[in-house]
Write an enzyme that holds these catalytic residues in place. Structure first.
Site, PDB file in Angstrom:
ATOM      1  N   ALA A  60       0.849  -1.193   0.000  1.00  0.00           N
ATOM      2  CA  ALA A  60       0.000   0.000   0.000  1.00  0.00           C
ATOM      3  C   ALA A  60       0.882   1.239   0.000  1.00  0.00           C
ATOM      4  CB  ALA A  60      -0.892  -0.012   1.237  1.00  0.00           C
ATOM      5  N   GLY A  99       0.667  -5.041   0.970  1.00  0.00           N
ATOM      6  CA  GLY A  99      -0.455  -5.197   0.044  1.00  0.00           C
ATOM      7  C   GLY A  99      -0.036  -5.816  -1.276  1.00  0.00           C
ATOM      8  N   GLU A 102      -0.229  -9.352  -0.631  1.00  0.00           N
ATOM      9  CA  GLU A 102      -1.653  -9.701  -0.434  1.00  0.00           C
ATOM     10  C   GLU A 102      -2.373  -9.836  -1.773  1.00  0.00           C
ATOM     11  OE1 GLU A 102      -2.075  -6.480   2.518  1.00  0.00           O
ATOM     12  OE2 GLU A 102      -3.118  -7.981   3.706  1.00  0.00           O
ATOM     13  N   GLU A 122       3.881  -5.154   7.737  1.00  0.00           N
ATOM     14  CA  GLU A 122       3.023  -4.140   8.354  1.00  0.00           C
ATOM     15  C   GLU A 122       3.299  -3.945   9.841  1.00  0.00           C
ATOM     16  OE1 GLU A 122       2.222  -6.335   6.143  1.00  0.00           O
ATOM     17  OE2 GLU A 122       0.696  -5.613   4.746  1.00  0.00           O
TER      18      GLU A 122
END
Ligand code: T1G
Length: 711
Positions: A60, A99, A102, A122
């Site tokens: 992200a 992300g 992910e 994270e």
């Protein structure tokens, strides 16, 4: 945004958002639109998601945190990929983190280049994976392995990723990445392999007792070791949901935990630390000056610091020539370098071949003429200005034109050292921290006449050595040691006024430090500070309160761990000292001599003083230009002085507490000790303007590095 490409029956979706393909809103939108388009394309039989710029995605966009969320969210993007009606393959190179991984977990197949790394880091930002990672990773590799990867935040090498089931195939590093991705996708099509949704995996549930045990073990471990952190517990809560809830409910629980972490002070502190370190590493105001080429490094002094610096340079791939006064000292220095490498080999962190290669790049000499061709020389000799000046006069004589002349001094005046040379522009301070081969922090001390090229060379050297550079101006103690001296004085005042050293250490540990100031003093050796205090005695300001307790211990030879006795007694366990009633008796006697009636301090009162002193001196250091910005002070205290990372550094901590509160504390303490507690003019001015240290960071960063993108 690179255009997607089509290869017959395969739609390739490219993640392109330089420099690290962060999954910002534009890229998230692009992925969904491309999937929607491919879904409607009858010719498309499979989708290949790949990165660009030799990287899949770093996750992200951290710069979006704290801003209003913009659709589509990352969980939506991942859900769209997983629910795609045809096989989706993730082609990983470089890194797939956060992300980014992910998204790959939501794909139906994952293939990776051998050098790539996969991870969910994270936790290092005070978060939990928020794109389905806590729900999909356990389904792919099992609860226990997922707990390890997500709680550690570590980067998993592709080979290990294959062995634990995170990826399906390791690719060939000698072949083109995209071609291999296309080939794999074709195989999937021709073999009739269908959509394979990670959310449908159930084999991880087979051994419920083992899974429950793994979760409990993780909780116990986090309770012991995650000092002050909020997100590890939330990671375990979300992973536990994979055992007890359907996938959709688990995703809801993950989202709930993610939002809680997003709002936590730990997340604010850790994200600040992430960006501050990168800002501080950008060379300041060097007007495009280019670093000088470095191949051969000279080191004068083979003591503790010289050995640590030599190892750091050898690890960085440099040729090193170490100069000592005689063969015995040289042999001792070389032996100590070998000892460190042998220890790393014993721990399996270095192989024998690497040691041989590195040692082959080390030569020794007992004459300065050996430094005639070095590109940079750094001295780590006795901390005495006369000694340094004499040495730099010699270096000026023997070193070639253009050689960088560096001092490792921890507080002496670089301008005075430069003044004895004919080339002050080539003189710079490179303040390593002991042990220099391990500590990340490198204070790059810029003299009045240090030229831009030499500054650029210092920062380029730091990058090569994988150090954390911070630019510092010239003053006694530069940034870190100067601030340390002030907050240590605040602690000494509290100790003399009634708090025991053990109480102060405990309060500081509870704040998140690994050790308190008196434990640190015992570790480093009280004799070092004692020698400095004695050398400054003649010029000490008689008006300033002087606490004699440390001297009283040193006069007894109680220097700390090295003498098995300091503030603590070290009988059995060298590392964990015991409180010593004799020390408390000496403190009581010193209070009596000083006419002080001891009073009690709560833990909160101890921390308010300790931190207010730190923040106030940090503001002075910024005010005087010794540090460029408050974030530079944060990076120094985080990287070199044990300040708890989840708090972001003293200046970030002060912003989160509120500068008016810090100033109010200082004004209150000044009633007892006006000479010591003088509010920094910068702090006063910021409070008057209703501003904070972060506002200074933004204005300063945008001023000196227009490309700076701090959020
Ligand atoms: N977002 C925005 N910018 C990033 C970024 C990111 N994720 N990662 C790096 N940058 C910027 C960085 O600030 C610097 O900018 C430049 O890229 C080069 O970085 C929902 C919520 C990838 C290993 O934690 O570990 O996904 O200074 O100097 O040494 O679950 O960057 O040039 O202006 O570090 O080669 C999780 C963090 C996000 C990865 C490359 N991902 N990044 O290291 O270069 S949270 C991370 C790194 C998330 C989801 C959650 C490293 C790197 P500038 P760099 P590097």
């Amino acid at each position: 945004m690179s255009a997607d490409i089509k290869d017959e029956s395969i739609t390739v979706i490219t993640l392109s958002n330089p420099p690290v393909n962060a999954l910002g809103q534009t890229l998230r939108r692009h992925i969904i639109d491309s999937l929607d388009k491919a879904e409607k394309d009858p010719a498309c039989q499979a989708v290949l998601i790949c990165g660009s710029n030799h990287i899949f995605s770093a996750g992200a966009d951290i710069k979006e945190f704290g801003l209003p969320p913009k659709a589509p969210s990352l969980p939506e993007v991942c859900q769209r990929a997983e629910s795609f009606s045809k096989p989706v393959v993730a082609l990983i190179e470089g890194v797939a983190l956060g992300g980014g991984l992910e998204l790959a977990l939501a794909a139906h197949y994952r293939i990776a280049m051998p050098a790539s790394k996969l991870g969910l880091p994270e936790v290092h930002l005070g978060l939990i994976p928020g794109g389905g990672g806590t729900q999909r990773m356990p389904r792919l590799i099992g609860i226990s392995a997922a707990l390890d990867v997500i709680l550690s935040g570590r980067h998993v090498p592709a080979s290990e990723a294959l062995s634990i089931g995170l990826i399906d195939r390791l690719l060939d590093s000698d072949k083109d990445v995209l071609s291999q991705g296309i080939t794999f996708a074709r195989e999937i099509i021709h073999s009739g392999s269908k959509v394979r949704k990670t959310c449908d995996e159930t084999k991880y549930q087979a051994d419920k007792p083992a899974n429950k045990a793994a979760l409990q073990q993780a909780r116990d471990s986090v309770a012991r070791s995650a000092r002050g952190l909020f997100s590890p517990e939330k990671i375990i809560d979300a992973i536990q949901a994979t055992l007890e809830k359907p996938f959709a409910e688990g995703m809801r629980i993950e989202r709930e935990c993610f939002i809680q972490c997003l709002n936590s002070p730990q997340h604010k502190g850790l994200t600040h630390a992430f960006f501050a370190e990168r800002e501080a590493a950008k060379p300041p105001q060097i007007h495009n000056a280019q670093p000088r080429d470095l191949k051969q490094i000279g080191i004068v002094g083979g003591g503790t610091m010289g050995v640590g610096i030599a190892i750091s340079m050898l690890d960085g791939g440099f040729n090193v020539v170490m100069v000592e006064r005689d063969e015995q000292a040289l042999a001792r220095g070389r032996a100590n370098i070998e000892k460190v490498y042998d220890m790393l080999i014993a721990k399996g962190r270095l192989n024998g071949g690497d040691k041989i290669t590195r040692m082959a790049h080390l030569t020794g000499a007992t004459d300065y003429s050996a430094l005639a061709q070095v590109d940079l020389v750094i001295e780590a000799v006795f901390e005495e200005i006369a000694v340094k000046k004499a040495l730099f006069a010699e270096l000026d004589r023997v070193c070639k034109p253009g050689a960088v002349l560096a001092s490792n001094t921890s507080y002496l005046n670089i301008n005075q050292i430069a003044a004895v040379t004919s080339r002050p522009g080539d003189v710079i301070g490179l303040h390593f921290f002991s042990p220099a081969n391990i500590m990340k922090l490198l204070e790059i001390v810029i003299g009045e006449k240090t030229c831009d090229e030499v500054v650029a060379t210092g920062f380029a050297l730091a990058k090569r050595l994988k150090k954390q550079p911070v630019r510092a101006g010239v003053c006694d103690g530069f940034i870190g040691n100067r601030i340390l001296g002030v907050y240590r004085t605040a602690a000494d005042y509290m100790m003399e006024d009634g708090a025991s050293p053990y109480q102060i250490d405990q309060a500081v540990r509870h704040f998140g430090y690994p050790m308190g100031p008196y434990q640190v003093s015992d570790l480093a050796g009280g004799d070092i500070g004692w020698a400095t205090r004695k050398s400054h005695a003649a010029t000490r300001d008689p008006k300033r309160r002087y606490v004699r307790i440390a001297d009283a211990l040193c006069e007894r030879g109680w220097f700390g761990q090295k003498t098995s006795h300091g503030y603590y007694l070290y009988n059995q366990d060298k590392r964990k000292g015991e409180e010593d009633p004799d020390v408390l008796a000496i403190i009581s006697e010193e209070r009596r001599k000083a006419g002080i009636k001891p009073r009690t301090f709560s833990e909160e009162q101890i921390l308010r003083r300790y931190l207010a002193a730190m923040v106030n001196e940090g503001a002075n250091v910024v005010q005087e230009g010794i540090a460029n910005r408050p974030l530079d002070v944060d990076v120094v205290l985080l990287s070199g002085y044990g300040f708890p990372r989840f708090r972001g550094g003293p200046m970030k901590y002060a912003d989160l507490v509120g500068l008016p509160k810090i100033l109010a504390d200082i004004n209150e303490f000044a009633k007892e000790e006006p000479l010591f507690w003088q509010p920094s003019p910068l702090l006063v001015s910021l409070v008057e303007k209703g501003a904070d240290f972060e506002s200074l960071n933004r204005s300063a960063s945008s001023a000196h590095s227009p490309t700076s993108k701090r959020s």
